[in-house]
Motif scaffolding. Structure first.
Motif, PDB file in Angstrom:
ATOM      1  N   GLY A 209       0.814  -1.196   0.000  1.00 58.30           N
ATOM      2  CA  GLY A 209       0.000   0.000   0.000  1.00 58.30           C
ATOM      3  C   GLY A 209       0.854   1.254   0.000  1.00 58.30           C
ATOM      4  O   GLY A 209       2.038   1.231  -0.345  1.00 58.30           O
ATOM      5  N   LEU A 210       0.259   2.379   0.394  1.00 58.53           N
ATOM      6  CA  LEU A 210       0.930   3.669   0.356  1.00 58.53           C
ATOM      7  C   LEU A 210       1.608   3.958   1.683  1.00 58.53           C
ATOM      8  O   LEU A 210       0.955   4.113   2.716  1.00 58.53           O
ATOM      9  CB  LEU A 210      -0.068   4.783   0.040  1.00 58.53           C
ATOM     10  CG  LEU A 210       0.517   6.204  -0.034  1.00 58.53           C
ATOM     11  CD1 LEU A 210       1.575   6.302  -1.122  1.00 58.53           C
ATOM     12  CD2 LEU A 210      -0.592   7.229  -0.276  1.00 58.53           C
ATOM     13  N   VAL A 211       2.934   4.018   1.645  1.00 54.18           N
ATOM     14  CA  VAL A 211       3.743   4.346   2.813  1.00 54.18           C
ATOM     15  C   VAL A 211       4.312   5.746   2.598  1.00 54.18           C
ATOM     16  O   VAL A 211       4.859   6.052   1.537  1.00 54.18           O
ATOM     17  CB  VAL A 211       4.890   3.342   3.007  1.00 54.18           C
ATOM     18  CG1 VAL A 211       5.805   3.776   4.142  1.00 54.18           C
ATOM     19  CG2 VAL A 211       4.332   1.951   3.267  1.00 54.18           C
ATOM     20  N   MET A 212       4.177   6.597   3.616  1.00 45.04           N
ATOM     21  CA  MET A 212       4.687   7.962   3.527  1.00 45.04           C
ATOM     22  C   MET A 212       5.718   8.180   4.629  1.00 45.04           C
ATOM     23  O   MET A 212       5.408   8.036   5.809  1.00 45.04           O
ATOM     24  CB  MET A 212       3.549   8.975   3.677  1.00 45.04           C
ATOM     25  CG  MET A 212       2.464   8.825   2.634  1.00 45.04           C
ATOM     26  SD  MET A 212       1.157  10.075   2.773  1.00 45.04           S
ATOM     27  CE  MET A 212       2.037  11.519   2.210  1.00 45.04           C
ATOM     28  N   LEU A 213       6.937   8.492   4.217  1.00 45.14           N
ATOM     29  CA  LEU A 213       7.988   8.856   5.167  1.00 45.14           C
ATOM     30  C   LEU A 213       8.056  10.377   5.257  1.00 45.14           C
ATOM     31  O   LEU A 213       8.049  11.061   4.229  1.00 45.14           O
ATOM     32  CB  LEU A 213       9.346   8.320   4.709  1.00 45.14           C
ATOM     33  CG  LEU A 213      10.564   8.873   5.465  1.00 45.14           C
ATOM     34  CD1 LEU A 213      10.698   8.192   6.818  1.00 45.14           C
ATOM     35  CD2 LEU A 213      11.839   8.714   4.661  1.00 45.14           C
ATOM     36  N   THR A 214       8.128  10.902   6.480  1.00 46.50           N
ATOM     37  CA  THR A 214       8.395  12.322   6.671  1.00 46.50           C
ATOM     38  C   THR A 214       9.615  12.448   7.571  1.00 46.50           C
ATOM     39  O   THR A 214       9.693  11.797   8.613  1.00 46.50           O
ATOM     40  CB  THR A 214       7.206  13.041   7.327  1.00 46.50           C
ATOM     41  OG1 THR A 214       6.834  12.371   8.530  1.00 46.50           O
ATOM     42  CG2 THR A 214       6.021  13.083   6.380  1.00 46.50           C
ATOM     43  N   THR A 215      10.580  13.250   7.164  1.00 44.56           N
ATOM     44  CA  THR A 215      11.769  13.481   7.976  1.00 44.56           C
ATOM     45  C   THR A 215      11.612  14.839   8.644  1.00 44.56           C
ATOM     46  O   THR A 215      11.477  15.865   7.968  1.00 44.56           O
ATOM     47  CB  THR A 215      13.044  13.450   7.120  1.00 44.56           C
ATOM     48  OG1 THR A 215      12.954  14.423   6.077  1.00 44.56           O
ATOM     49  CG2 THR A 215      13.229  12.079   6.497  1.00 44.56           C
ATOM     50  N   LEU A 216      11.613  14.838   9.972  1.00 42.65           N
ATOM     51  CA  LEU A 216      11.379  16.057  10.741  1.00 42.65           C
ATOM     52  C   LEU A 216      12.728  16.590  11.223  1.00 42.65           C
ATOM     53  O   LEU A 216      13.291  16.094  12.193  1.00 42.65           O
ATOM     54  CB  LEU A 216      10.472  15.756  11.933  1.00 42.65           C
ATOM     55  CG  LEU A 216       9.128  15.100  11.597  1.00 42.65           C
ATOM     56  CD1 LEU A 216       8.373  14.758  12.870  1.00 42.65           C
ATOM     57  CD2 LEU A 216       8.299  16.001  10.687  1.00 42.65           C
ATOM     58  N   GLY A 217      13.254  17.583  10.513  1.00 41.86           N
ATOM     59  CA  GLY A 217      14.552  18.141  10.855  1.00 41.86           C
ATOM     60  C   GLY A 217      14.533  19.644  10.715  1.00 41.86           C
ATOM     61  O   GLY A 217      13.648  20.316  11.238  1.00 41.86           O
ATOM     62  N   THR A 218      15.523  20.191   9.989  1.00 48.42           N
ATOM     63  CA  THR A 218      15.532  21.623   9.703  1.00 48.42           C
ATOM     64  C   THR A 218      14.283  22.011   8.932  1.00 48.42           C
ATOM     65  O   THR A 218      13.684  23.057   9.161  1.00 48.42           O
ATOM     66  CB  THR A 218      16.787  22.002   8.906  1.00 48.42           C
ATOM     67  OG1 THR A 218      17.941  21.598   9.642  1.00 48.42           O
ATOM     68  CG2 THR A 218      16.836  23.494   8.644  1.00 48.42           C
TER      69      THR A 218
END
Length: 247
Positions: A124-133
């Protein structure tokens, strides 16, 4: 065996990668990013870095913090403006004598997490979000990358999302975990409405503190921390290069 290079604002990290295991095949090397980080200056660092691995001769993947289409860099929010319009695939291939493929840094991390990390085996649909600058993002459907999503730049309630919800915003505004989780709830609910994903992955250095804020994010979609941490960029870049080379 492919080689991965993670190009960042302060350091350039690289290692050969065992694509069966999804891990470094030798100890990673880090070189400080030059003060003037033009593509040509970075190419010289890549030559130096690859020279430390004389037994490596496979394709090379490189992460770039910008939009990359067909090997050409189209944005440069946190790197030298001369990157815009540069055919980085061609430049680095000619400089190193190796087949080089460039990929957005969040996209590389997403590929690594779906193949080897927290989302391994998930469909299915996997969403990665990187929380940094800022907020980087990667969309993968049944393991296939949909590149250059740039969902940190969404406008929500009159604000660019990453200006309110990135980890840098938490630090800038001295937010408690609870108050920051409220902003993240607004952000992830917007992504839910737009994409109806099956899974959110939270990456970036702050993911190690996921237990502090993750349970406070009030959304319907499952949300879990990424697991590859500082390996994700190098591993994902190598995987991208190998697949682009048809290996």
């Amino acid at each position: 065996m492919a080689f991965g290079i993670d190009f960042g604002g302060t350091g350039i990290k690289g290692a050969p990668v065992d694509l069966d295991q999804g891990d470094f095949a030798a100890e990673r090397v880090r070189i400080k990013t030059p003060g003037k980080s033009t593509p040509e200056a970075i190419a010289e660092v890549f030559v130096e870095l690859l020279g430390q691995f004389p037994d490596s001769d496979g394709p090379v993947g490189v992460t770039v913090p910008g939009v990359v289409r067909h090997g050409v860099v189209h944005s440069a929010a946190n790197i030298d403006g001369s990157w815009i319009g540069t055919d980085a695939d061609r430049l680095f291939t000619e400089a190193t004598g190796r087949e080089v493929h460039v990929v957005n840094d969040a996209d590389a991390a997403g590929l690594a997490e779906v193949r080897y990390g927290a989302a391994a085996g998930r469909q299915g649909l996997v969403m990665l979000t990187t929380l940094g600058t800022g907020i980087g993002s990667a969309l993968l459907y049944d393991g296939v990358l949909v590149p250059n999503s740039e969902l940190g730049h969404l406008e929500i309630d009159g604000h660019v999302a990453e200006h309110r919800a990135a980890n840098s915003a938490r630090e800038r505004d001295d937010l408690s975990w609870e108050k920051w989780a409220g902003r993240l709830t607004t952000y992830y609910r917007t992504l839910e409405r737009l994409f109806s994903p099956d899974l959110f992955l939270v990456g970036g250095g702050v993911s190690k503190d996921f237990a502090e804020f993750g349970p406070l994010i009030d959304i319907d979609t499952e949300i879990i921390p990424a697991t590859l941490l500082n390996k994700a960029g190098v591993v994902g870049a190598a995987l991208y290069a190998a697949e682009s080379a048809g290996i």
